[in-house]
Design a protein around this motif. Structure first.
Motif, PDB file in Angstrom:
ATOM      1  N   LYS A  97      67.887 -56.935 -30.255  1.00 44.77           N
ATOM      2  CA  LYS A  97      68.967 -56.028 -29.860  1.00 44.77           C
ATOM      3  C   LYS A  97      70.353 -56.641 -29.926  1.00 44.77           C
ATOM      4  N   ASN A  98      70.447 -57.918 -30.245  1.00 40.87           N
ATOM      5  CA  ASN A  98      71.770 -58.555 -30.250  1.00 40.87           C
ATOM      6  C   ASN A  98      72.040 -59.243 -31.587  1.00 40.87           C
ATOM      7  N   THR A  99      72.017 -58.452 -32.661  1.00 40.55           N
ATOM      8  CA  THR A  99      72.418 -58.989 -33.964  1.00 40.55           C
ATOM      9  C   THR A  99      73.855 -59.492 -33.892  1.00 40.55           C
ATOM     10  N   PHE A 100      74.732 -58.708 -33.270  1.00 39.05           N
ATOM     11  CA  PHE A 100      76.063 -59.230 -32.952  1.00 39.05           C
ATOM     12  C   PHE A 100      75.906 -60.253 -31.824  1.00 39.05           C
ATOM     13  N   ASP A 101      76.430 -61.458 -32.049  1.00 37.93           N
ATOM     14  CA  ASP A 101      76.367 -62.471 -31.000  1.00 37.93           C
ATOM     15  C   ASP A 101      77.665 -62.491 -30.198  1.00 37.93           C
ATOM     16  N   GLY A 149      94.471 -74.964 -25.114  1.00 35.46           N
ATOM     17  CA  GLY A 149      94.464 -73.593 -25.605  1.00 35.46           C
ATOM     18  C   GLY A 149      93.701 -72.644 -24.724  1.00 35.46           C
ATOM     19  N   TYR A 150      93.819 -71.369 -25.068  1.00 36.65           N
ATOM     20  CA  TYR A 150      93.097 -70.295 -24.390  1.00 36.65           C
ATOM     21  C   TYR A 150      92.154 -69.645 -25.393  1.00 36.65           C
ATOM     22  N   LEU A 151      90.911 -69.430 -24.970  1.00 36.67           N
ATOM     23  CA  LEU A 151      89.900 -68.806 -25.815  1.00 36.67           C
ATOM     24  C   LEU A 151      89.268 -67.653 -25.062  1.00 36.67           C
ATOM     25  N   ASN A 152      89.178 -66.499 -25.721  1.00 40.19           N
ATOM     26  CA  ASN A 152      88.434 -65.362 -25.172  1.00 40.19           C
ATOM     27  C   ASN A 152      87.158 -65.186 -25.973  1.00 40.19           C
ATOM     28  N   SER A 153      86.028 -65.219 -25.290  1.00 40.16           N
ATOM     29  CA  SER A 153      84.724 -65.042 -25.920  1.00 40.16           C
ATOM     30  C   SER A 153      84.079 -63.771 -25.373  1.00 40.16           C
ATOM     31  N   PHE A 154      83.772 -62.845 -26.273  1.00 40.00           N
ATOM     32  CA  PHE A 154      83.076 -61.615 -25.894  1.00 40.00           C
ATOM     33  C   PHE A 154      81.699 -61.655 -26.535  1.00 40.00           C
ATOM     34  N   GLN A 155      80.651 -61.825 -25.711  1.00 40.24           N
ATOM     35  CA  GLN A 155      79.316 -62.141 -26.203  1.00 40.24           C
ATOM     36  C   GLN A 155      78.289 -61.124 -25.742  1.00 40.24           C
ATOM     37  N   GLN A 156      77.452 -60.695 -26.680  1.00 40.19           N
ATOM     38  CA  GLN A 156      76.363 -59.781 -26.362  1.00 40.19           C
ATOM     39  C   GLN A 156      75.121 -60.568 -25.975  1.00 40.19           C
ATOM     40  N   ARG A 157      74.414 -60.104 -24.943  1.00 36.56           N
ATOM     41  CA  ARG A 157      73.191 -60.753 -24.498  1.00 36.56           C
ATOM     42  C   ARG A 157      71.974 -60.123 -25.185  1.00 36.56           C
ATOM     43  N   ALA A 158      70.811 -60.691 -24.929  1.00 30.64           N
ATOM     44  CA  ALA A 158      69.603 -60.255 -25.632  1.00 30.64           C
ATOM     45  C   ALA A 158      69.227 -58.812 -25.324  1.00 30.64           C
ATOM     46  N   SER A 159      69.658 -58.272 -24.172  1.00 29.11           N
ATOM     47  CA  SER A 159      69.332 -56.889 -23.804  1.00 29.11           C
ATOM     48  C   SER A 159      69.999 -55.875 -24.720  1.00 29.11           C
ATOM     49  N   GLY A 160      71.111 -56.258 -25.323  1.00 30.16           N
ATOM     50  CA  GLY A 160      71.853 -55.342 -26.178  1.00 30.16           C
ATOM     51  C   GLY A 160      72.929 -54.553 -25.464  1.00 30.16           C
ATOM     52  N   VAL A 161      72.871 -54.456 -24.133  1.00 30.04           N
ATOM     53  CA  VAL A 161      73.874 -53.695 -23.375  1.00 30.04           C
ATOM     54  C   VAL A 161      74.633 -54.562 -22.370  1.00 30.04           C
ATOM     55  N   ASP A 162      74.188 -55.789 -22.155  1.00 29.37           N
ATOM     56  CA  ASP A 162      74.851 -56.708 -21.236  1.00 29.37           C
ATOM     57  C   ASP A 162      75.715 -57.693 -22.025  1.00 29.37           C
TER      58      ASP A 162
END
Length: 246
Positions: free
Chosen positions: A187-191, A212-225
Motif C-alpha cells: 500500500k505504500n509504493t510512494f515512500d 538546514g531545514y528538511l521537511n519529510s512527508f512519508q507514507q507508512r505501510a498502511s497506506g493511509v498513515d
C-alpha cells in the motif's frame, strides 16, 4: 523507453498519494552528521558518513546510521557511486519505545550529473537501494528479513554568495522523491518526499559546516498513515586529499 516508464512511475505515485485520505502524525527531529570525503586521485574517492537522529517534541533516539561508498568521476559532469549503509532503528514514534533496535542493511548505486549555469550549480541524482530489514514484533527481533527496492530522484540547486581563497558561503535547496517497489510493498509504493534548504560555510579547504531545514512527508505501510517531519539538520564535512597535484 525504460526512462519514460520510470518517470511515469514517479509521477503516478506522486499523484496517487496526493489524492489519498491521510492520517498525519507531525514530528520534530534533529539530525547530526559527520561526512568524510577521502580523495584518492582525480577519478576515485571514498565517501563515508555517521548520522544520529533524535526526536525533539519528546526527546527520544530515532536511529543512527553508517554509510560508505566508492565514487568514480566519468567526466567533469557525470559521477557514479556504489556502497553500503547500516541503520539501527530505535523507534519511528517517540511515544512508542522498545528495549531493542531493528537493524537494516542497505546496498545502493547511483548516478549524478551536474550543470553550471552562471553562479548556480544544478545537480540531479538517481539512486537505487536494496533494503533488508530484520523482522521484528513488539517483543523483539524474530528470524528472517524483509526486502524491498527503493528508487530515489533528487534535483538540487546550489548558489554561491561569497568566495575568498578556500572559504565560501553558499545556499543549497533540493527536492527528492522516493518510491518503493517489490513484492513486499502493498500500500505504500510512494515512500516519501523531502524538501531541503540550507546554508553551507567553507571554513577552509578541508572543513565545511552546513545547517538546514528538511521537511519529510512519508507514507507508512498502511497506506493511509503518514509522518510529516520538520527536521533541523547539521553536517560537519571533512575532506582528506591523498592525491597531490604536481
Amino acid at each position: 523507453m525504460r526512462i519514460n516508464n520510470i518517470l511515469f512511475l514517479f509521477l503516478g505515485c506522486a499523484f496517487s498519494y496526493a489524492q489519498t485520505e491521510k492520517n498525519v502524525d507531525h514530528q520534530s527531529l534533529l539530525w547530526t552528521r559527520y561526512y568524510n570525503l577521502l580523495t584518492i586521485n582525480n577519478k576515485w574517492s571514498i565517501h563515508s558518513e555517521f548520522d544520529n537522529r533524535v526526536f525533539l517534541n519528546s526527546f527520544e533516539n530515532n536511529l543512527y546510521e553508517f554509510r560508505v561508498q566508492g565514487r568514480y568521476k566519468i567526466n567533469k559532469d557525470i559521477e557514479i557511486g556504489a556502497g553500503y549503509a547500516y541503520f539501527s532503528v530505535a523507534t519511528q514514534d517517540p511515544e512508542i519505545t522498545f528495549d531493542f533496535r531493528i537493524p537494516e542493511n542497505r546496498g545502493q548505486q547511483d548516478v549524478m550529473w551536474k550543470q553550471d549555469i552562471g553562479r548556480i550549480t544544478l545537480l540531479q541524482r538517481f539512486q537505487v537501494e536494496e533494503r533488508f530489514f530484520h523482522n521484528a514484533n513488539k517483543e523483539g527481533l524474530v528470524s528472517g528479513t524483509t526486502f524491498f527496492w527503493r528508487f530515489r530522484y533528487r534535483i538540487q540547486g546550489e548558489y554561491s554568495f561569497w568566495k575568498k581563497e578556500d572559504q565560501y558561503l553558499k545556499t543549497i535547496v533540493h527536492d527528492e522523491l522516493m518510491i518503493n517497489a517489490g513484492k513486499n510493498v502493498v500500500k505504500n509504493t510512494f515512500d516519501q518526499n523531502r524538501i531541503y534548504a540550507a546554508l553551507q560555510y567553507g571554513v577552509n579547504k578541508n572543513l565545511a559546516l552546513e545547517l538546514g531545514y528538511l521537511n519529510s512527508f512519508q507514507q507508512r505501510a498502511s497506506g493511509v498513515d503518514y509522518f510529516d517531519r520538520d527536521i533541523i539538520r547539521f553536517t560537519f564535512y571533512h575532506k582528506i586529499n591523498l592525491h597531490k597535484k604536481k
